[in-house]
Scaffold this motif. Structure first.
Motif, PDB file in Angstrom:
ATOM      1  N   TYR A 244     -53.808  66.911 -69.488  1.00 43.10           N
ATOM      2  CA  TYR A 244     -54.321  65.537 -68.793  1.00 43.10           C
ATOM      3  C   TYR A 244     -54.817  64.961 -67.800  1.00 43.10           C
ATOM      4  O   TYR A 244     -53.690  64.826 -66.945  1.00 43.10           O
ATOM      5  CB  TYR A 244     -55.270  65.083 -70.100  1.00 43.10           C
ATOM      6  CG  TYR A 244     -53.515  65.079 -70.746  1.00 43.10           C
ATOM      7  CD1 TYR A 244     -52.686  63.970 -70.281  1.00 43.10           C
ATOM      8  CD2 TYR A 244     -53.386  66.034 -72.192  1.00 43.10           C
ATOM      9  CE1 TYR A 244     -51.733  63.971 -71.007  1.00 43.10           C
ATOM     10  CE2 TYR A 244     -51.569  65.938 -72.634  1.00 43.10           C
ATOM     11  CZ  TYR A 244     -51.442  64.442 -72.092  1.00 43.10           C
ATOM     12  OH  TYR A 244     -49.679  64.362 -72.311  1.00 43.10           O
ATOM     13  N   LYS A 245     -55.425  64.449 -67.239  1.00 43.69           N
ATOM     14  CA  LYS A 245     -55.893  62.851 -66.024  1.00 43.69           C
ATOM     15  C   LYS A 245     -54.596  61.903 -66.525  1.00 43.69           C
ATOM     16  O   LYS A 245     -55.293  61.277 -67.438  1.00 43.69           O
ATOM     17  CB  LYS A 245     -56.807  63.230 -66.163  1.00 43.69           C
ATOM     18  CG  LYS A 245     -57.200  62.074 -64.818  1.00 43.69           C
ATOM     19  CD  LYS A 245     -57.646  63.275 -62.996  1.00 43.69           C
ATOM     20  CE  LYS A 245     -58.301  64.046 -63.568  1.00 43.69           C
ATOM     21  NZ  LYS A 245     -60.028  63.819 -62.948  1.00 43.69           N
ATOM     22  N   ALA A 246     -53.878  62.050 -65.115  1.00 40.05           N
ATOM     23  CA  ALA A 246     -52.772  61.132 -65.078  1.00 40.05           C
ATOM     24  C   ALA A 246     -54.018  59.931 -64.654  1.00 40.05           C
ATOM     25  O   ALA A 246     -54.265  59.904 -63.759  1.00 40.05           O
ATOM     26  CB  ALA A 246     -51.667  60.896 -65.258  1.00 40.05           C
ATOM     27  N   SER A 247     -52.608  58.702 -64.915  1.00 42.04           N
ATOM     28  CA  SER A 247     -53.509  57.312 -63.667  1.00 42.04           C
ATOM     29  C   SER A 247     -53.682  57.182 -62.280  1.00 42.04           C
ATOM     30  O   SER A 247     -54.051  57.008 -61.609  1.00 42.04           O
ATOM     31  CB  SER A 247     -52.794  56.145 -64.307  1.00 42.04           C
ATOM     32  OG  SER A 247     -51.244  56.004 -63.343  1.00 42.04           O
ATOM     33  N   THR A 248     -52.351  58.584 -61.384  1.00 44.66           N
ATOM     34  CA  THR A 248     -52.016  58.976 -60.580  1.00 44.66           C
ATOM     35  C   THR A 248     -53.184  60.056 -59.927  1.00 44.66           C
ATOM     36  O   THR A 248     -53.396  60.382 -58.797  1.00 44.66           O
ATOM     37  CB  THR A 248     -50.865  58.939 -59.998  1.00 44.66           C
ATOM     38  OG1 THR A 248     -50.529  59.493 -60.913  1.00 44.66           O
ATOM     39  CG2 THR A 248     -50.041  57.323 -59.623  1.00 44.66           C
ATOM     40  N   GLY A 249     -53.680  60.377 -60.995  1.00 48.51           N
ATOM     41  CA  GLY A 249     -54.716  61.648 -60.599  1.00 48.51           C
ATOM     42  C   GLY A 249     -54.793  63.179 -60.422  1.00 48.51           C
ATOM     43  O   GLY A 249     -53.142  63.363 -61.475  1.00 48.51           O
ATOM     44  N   GLY A 250     -55.106  63.287 -59.185  1.00 51.09           N
ATOM     45  CA  GLY A 250     -54.178  65.025 -58.853  1.00 51.09           C
ATOM     46  C   GLY A 250     -53.256  64.919 -58.590  1.00 51.09           C
ATOM     47  O   GLY A 250     -52.159  65.532 -58.284  1.00 51.09           O
TER      48      GLY A 250
ATOM     49  N   GLU B  10     -61.269  67.740 -65.459  1.00 46.55           N
ATOM     50  CA  GLU B  10     -62.883  68.661 -66.071  1.00 46.55           C
ATOM     51  C   GLU B  10     -63.969  67.318 -65.159  1.00 46.55           C
ATOM     52  O   GLU B  10     -64.351  67.329 -65.213  1.00 46.55           O
ATOM     53  CB  GLU B  10     -62.948  68.881 -67.039  1.00 46.55           C
ATOM     54  CG  GLU B  10     -64.956  68.999 -67.722  1.00 46.55           C
ATOM     55  CD  GLU B  10     -65.072  68.872 -69.261  1.00 46.55           C
ATOM     56  OE1 GLU B  10     -65.995  69.985 -69.557  1.00 46.55           O
ATOM     57  OE2 GLU B  10     -63.683  68.893 -70.257  1.00 46.55           O
ATOM     58  N   PHE B  11     -62.987  66.023 -65.249  1.00 43.98           N
ATOM     59  CA  PHE B  11     -64.092  65.304 -65.125  1.00 43.98           C
ATOM     60  C   PHE B  11     -63.724  64.705 -63.568  1.00 43.98           C
ATOM     61  O   PHE B  11     -62.696  64.567 -63.371  1.00 43.98           O
ATOM     62  CB  PHE B  11     -63.885  63.947 -65.710  1.00 43.98           C
ATOM     63  CG  PHE B  11     -64.894  64.807 -67.057  1.00 43.98           C
ATOM     64  CD1 PHE B  11     -66.692  64.834 -67.366  1.00 43.98           C
ATOM     65  CD2 PHE B  11     -63.648  65.098 -68.655  1.00 43.98           C
ATOM     66  CE1 PHE B  11     -66.778  65.569 -68.314  1.00 43.98           C
ATOM     67  CE2 PHE B  11     -64.730  65.356 -69.200  1.00 43.98           C
ATOM     68  CZ  PHE B  11     -65.385  65.805 -69.457  1.00 43.98           C
ATOM     69  N   ASP B  12     -64.527  63.922 -62.869  1.00 43.24           N
ATOM     70  CA  ASP B  12     -63.763  62.705 -61.401  1.00 43.24           C
ATOM     71  C   ASP B  12     -63.500  62.093 -61.600  1.00 43.24           C
ATOM     72  O   ASP B  12     -64.507  60.599 -62.099  1.00 43.24           O
ATOM     73  CB  ASP B  12     -65.489  63.175 -60.466  1.00 43.24           C
ATOM     74  CG  ASP B  12     -64.915  62.294 -59.253  1.00 43.24           C
ATOM     75  OD1 ASP B  12     -64.067  62.032 -59.165  1.00 43.24           O
ATOM     76  OD2 ASP B  12     -65.141  62.526 -58.065  1.00 43.24           O
ATOM     77  N   GLN B  13     -62.302  61.670 -62.406  1.00 45.04           N
ATOM     78  CA  GLN B  13     -61.754  60.468 -62.450  1.00 45.04           C
ATOM     79  C   GLN B  13     -60.222  60.322 -61.911  1.00 45.04           C
ATOM     80  O   GLN B  13     -59.574  61.155 -61.632  1.00 45.04           O
ATOM     81  CB  GLN B  13     -61.320  59.992 -64.312  1.00 45.04           C
ATOM     82  CG  GLN B  13     -62.401  60.685 -65.416  1.00 45.04           C
ATOM     83  CD  GLN B  13     -62.421  60.166 -66.821  1.00 45.04           C
ATOM     84  OE1 GLN B  13     -62.714  59.338 -66.870  1.00 45.04           O
ATOM     85  NE2 GLN B  13     -61.299  60.881 -67.051  1.00 45.04           N
TER      86      GLN B  13
ATOM     87  N   SER C 172     -59.892  62.679 -59.186  1.00 40.58           N
ATOM     88  CA  SER C 172     -59.678  63.959 -58.108  1.00 40.58           C
ATOM     89  C   SER C 172     -60.625  63.884 -59.561  1.00 40.58           C
ATOM     90  O   SER C 172     -60.765  64.327 -60.927  1.00 40.58           O
ATOM     91  CB  SER C 172     -58.689  64.442 -57.982  1.00 40.58           C
ATOM     92  OG  SER C 172     -57.592  64.191 -59.224  1.00 40.58           O
ATOM     93  N   VAL C 173     -61.004  65.596 -59.723  1.00 38.10           N
ATOM     94  CA  VAL C 173     -61.406  66.158 -60.867  1.00 38.10           C
ATOM     95  C   VAL C 173     -60.422  67.242 -61.517  1.00 38.10           C
ATOM     96  O   VAL C 173     -59.749  66.913 -62.436  1.00 38.10           O
ATOM     97  CB  VAL C 173     -62.766  67.912 -60.322  1.00 38.10           C
ATOM     98  CG1 VAL C 173     -62.994  68.551 -61.654  1.00 38.10           C
ATOM     99  CG2 VAL C 173     -63.989  66.670 -60.246  1.00 38.10           C
ATOM    100  N   ASN C 174     -59.055  67.795 -60.682  1.00 39.02           N
ATOM    101  CA  ASN C 174     -58.108  68.778 -61.111  1.00 39.02           C
ATOM    102  C   ASN C 174     -57.479  67.940 -61.409  1.00 39.02           C
ATOM    103  O   ASN C 174     -57.201  66.410 -60.020  1.00 39.02           O
ATOM    104  CB  ASN C 174     -57.894  69.132 -59.886  1.00 39.02           C
ATOM    105  CG  ASN C 174     -58.914  71.017 -59.817  1.00 39.02           C
ATOM    106  OD1 ASN C 174     -59.612  71.356 -60.769  1.00 39.02           O
ATOM    107  ND2 ASN C 174     -58.269  71.990 -59.102  1.00 39.02           N
ATOM    108  N   THR C 175     -56.196  68.599 -61.940  1.00 36.45           N
ATOM    109  CA  THR C 175     -55.089  67.796 -61.707  1.00 36.45           C
ATOM    110  C   THR C 175     -54.228  67.971 -61.602  1.00 36.45           C
ATOM    111  O   THR C 175     -54.551  69.027 -60.553  1.00 36.45           O
ATOM    112  CB  THR C 175     -54.214  67.781 -63.798  1.00 36.45           C
ATOM    113  OG1 THR C 175     -53.749  69.152 -63.951  1.00 36.45           O
ATOM    114  CG2 THR C 175     -55.327  67.074 -64.509  1.00 36.45           C
TER     115      THR C 175
END
Ligand code: CA
Length: 494
Positions: free
Chosen positions: A45-51, A66-69, A72-75
């Motif tokens: 899942y998405k972490a605070s430092t993204g990709g 899955e989401f642009d957060q 990035s979208v990807n992890t």
């Protein structure tokens, strides 16, 4: 039944061109061939430092790439679709998948809140060092990029017991949050620093029933979305153990199955705390045997001064083998990481023989031992270039575990440097049975019993370190050999 073998399919510095989900999908058939029955994948899942994140600074459990957060979208490992494709590919080979779950904390809050806190003494977190005052903290999580998909739950100050950053003061400390859920920190298994509930970031407060319900719902969601077969639970010594039990019971009931759960309860000295944890959780989780890892580390450092007769002393393998998941190293113990205690290369084949070819424990292979690892990082201001070499014996030993490591075990842990054991084999696995001899000092030899049913049979060194075979005598004994600082695995010629 086939022996179980887990692989931790990543390390801290995995950063290759090929995304990890695609790599493991392409590798599924090979993993089956070498006997892997379960793959532990990193936090998805998405972490605070993204990709860029390894994944332990979790931001949004519902964003599996899955989401642009967070930029990035990807992890770091790929997209949600690629994750699910990888899980399907592993399932096609009959391999289970374990998801890595961080329940202790969240990071990267979306909005500031004005919250009442008291500071605590870092060395004794039961001791408050201030009266209540207010700070601005990043405790509100609204997940704007996800916009309510899958869950509309908003996290706020009521969901956390502590933070480490006051935005208005620009100051780091351990701030205990005075919310309606409870006073101070929760009771957790670890009493280090008085109370080790607080580890990092925003510490989740399981006294808040809405939080417990949301995490139960997430468990259902992630199983339904991804079809994972079990979980690796991060940092359980910092988490209320009653929540862990409740969460596991909930999922098992909901899906009417027994999920495989292994907990990280890192401890290298205190066997009593491990025993206490098993009692509190009624043995509902397997536990990584960090005590055995530590013994391996010491043995590899002390070389022939280490008494190999004590290699199992004070380990989970000794006190509760049914629950032990054994390993040589992991992403925290590898060079330059937080719990750095990497087992020296010369000893790694011996450590793997011990976890793979004996009856007790479920072994977990570490990614770099099969695939290597090259990386640069700093520690204490110094630059390092690290090369973790592939362990040439590992695939062979893993296959031997799968096909031959069965039946009665006879132990010969009777010498400070040279120890061994035999497995008598069983009828279910053709040609099974083996003898292992290892020496941390000089060349070794030992007469060991393997069973009369092998009388007259020739055994050879499956690791190819000896050319001559060994013939089992009429009573089922033979003198087995190994080289200095080496391990040999003797199996029947077929
Ligand atoms: Ca905690």
């Amino acid at each position: 039944m086939q022996n179980q073998t887990i692989i931790q399919y990543f390390h801290w510095y995995y950063n290759e061109e090929q995304n990890l989900w695609n790599k493991v999908a392409a590798d599924a058939a090979h993993l089956k061939e070498i006997g892997v029955t379960a793959v532990w994948l990193p936090p998805a899942y998405k972490a605070s430092t993204g990709g860029y994140s390894v994944g332990y600074d979790v931001y949004d459990l519902f964003d599996l790439g899955e989401f642009d957060q967070k930029g990035s979208v990807n992890t770091r490992y790929g997209s949600k679709a690629e994750y699910i494709t990888a899980i399907d590919a592993l399932h096609e080979q009959g391999i289970s998948v374990l998801a890595d779950v961080v329940f202790n904390h969240k990071a990267g809050g979306d909005e500031l809140e004005r919250i009442p806190v008291r500071t605590v003494n870092e060395e004794n977190r039961n001791e408050f060092t201030s009266d209540v005052f207010e700070i601005d903290a990043w405790t509100r999580f609204t997940f704007p990029g996800r916009d309510g998909a899958y869950s509309g739950f908003i996290w706020d100050q009521q969901c956390f017991s502590g933070v480490d950053w006051a935005e208005d003061l620009k100051e780091t400390a351990i701030y205990s949050i005075q919310n309606s859920a409870g006073e101070g920190f929760e009771d957790v298994p670890s009493t280090e620093f008085g109370n080790y509930d607080y580890l990092m970031f925003n510490d989740i407060d399981f006294r808040n029933q809405a939080v417990v319900d949301e995490l139960k719902y997430w468990g259902e969601w992630v199983v339904e979305q991804t079809k994972v077969d079990g979980f690796r639970l991060d940092a359980v010594k910092h988490i209320n153990p009653h929540f862990i039990v409740e969460w596991i019971d909930h999922l098992n009931q909901k899906f009417n199955r027994n999920f495989f759960i292994v907990a990280e309860n890192w401890d290298v000295v205190n066997t009593a705390e491990q025993e206490e944890y098993i009692q509190i959780t009624a043995g509902k989780t397997q536990i990584f045997d960090s005590l055995l890892h530590h013994n391996f580390f010491l043995a590899s450092k002390e070389e022939n001064n280490f008494d190999m007769r004590t290699i199992f002393d004070n380990t989970l393998l000794q006190i509760n083998p049914e629950l032990a998941v054994t390993f040589v190293d992991n992403h925290d113990s590898q060079p330059l990481q937080a719990l750095e205690s990497y087992v020296e290369f010369w000893f790694r084949p011996m450590a793997y023989a011990i976890i793979l070819l004996r009856m007790q424990g479920i072994p977990c292979l570490f990614f770099p031992d099969l695939y290597g690892g090259i990386y640069d990082d700093q520690k204490e201001g110094e630059d390092f270039h690290i090369q973790l070499a592939i362990l040439p014996e590992l695939e062979t030993m893993s296959k031997i575990r799968t096909h031959l490591a069965y039946g009665e075990q006879r132990d010969y842990f009777d010498h400070g440097n040279c120890v061994g054991w035999t497995r008598a084999g069983d009828e279910e696995h053709p040609d099974s049975g083996l003898a292992v001899l290892l020496s941390t000092g000089e060349e070794g030899w030992k007469t060991m019993e393997i069973g009369k049913h092998f009388a007259g049979k020739t055994f050879i060194d499956a690791l190819g370190k000896h050319e001559e075979g060994i013939v089992i005598d009429e009573e089922g004994f033979a003198e087995f050999h190994c080289h200095a600082k080496s391990v040999s695995v003797w199996v029947q010629t077929t």
